[in-house]
Scaffold this motif. Structure first.
Motif: not given
Length: 110
Positions: A83-94
């Motif tokens: 899940d790319f959205e979850k991944f981005c949120r988890k590593i801080g790509w927000t």
């Protein structure tokens, strides 16, 4: 490629600068097709010499105490089950608003 600047940045806690150095190095290693971009396509990662990827991985892992690096991102990616959205949120790509960046730095192999 000379990775002494990356090691120095990481050793002195200059993580933003080290991140930019890493991104620039990946773009350079991808060659002319990536020049002028601020990212590397996931499909281009296979063309980056393994020695360079391994060197960057070792430096990030060593100086972050195992908190940052490609292997860390790989584990997070697997836990997020693709899940790319979850991944981005988890590593801080927000963004500052907590939204997933639409111009995500897809510069790390996952």
């Amino acid at each position: 490629m000379d990775y002494v600047p990356l090691a120095t940045m990481l050793a002195t806690g200059q993580l933003a600068e080290a991140d930019q150095f890493t991104r620039d190095a990946l773009i350079t290693l991808c060659g002319a097709k990536a020049k002028g971009r601020t990212f590397v396509y996931f499909t281009e990662v296979k063309d980056i010499p393994g020695k360079d990827l391994a060197t960057m991985e070792r430096l990030w892992d060593k100086f972050s105490g195992g908190k940052f690096g490609y292997s860390v991102q790989r584990k997070i990616w697997n836990k997020q089950k693709g899940d790319f959205e979850k991944f981005c949120r988890k590593i801080g790509w927000t963004t500052k608003d907590g939204e997933v960046e639409r111009k995500v730095r897809v510069d790390y192999p996952v």
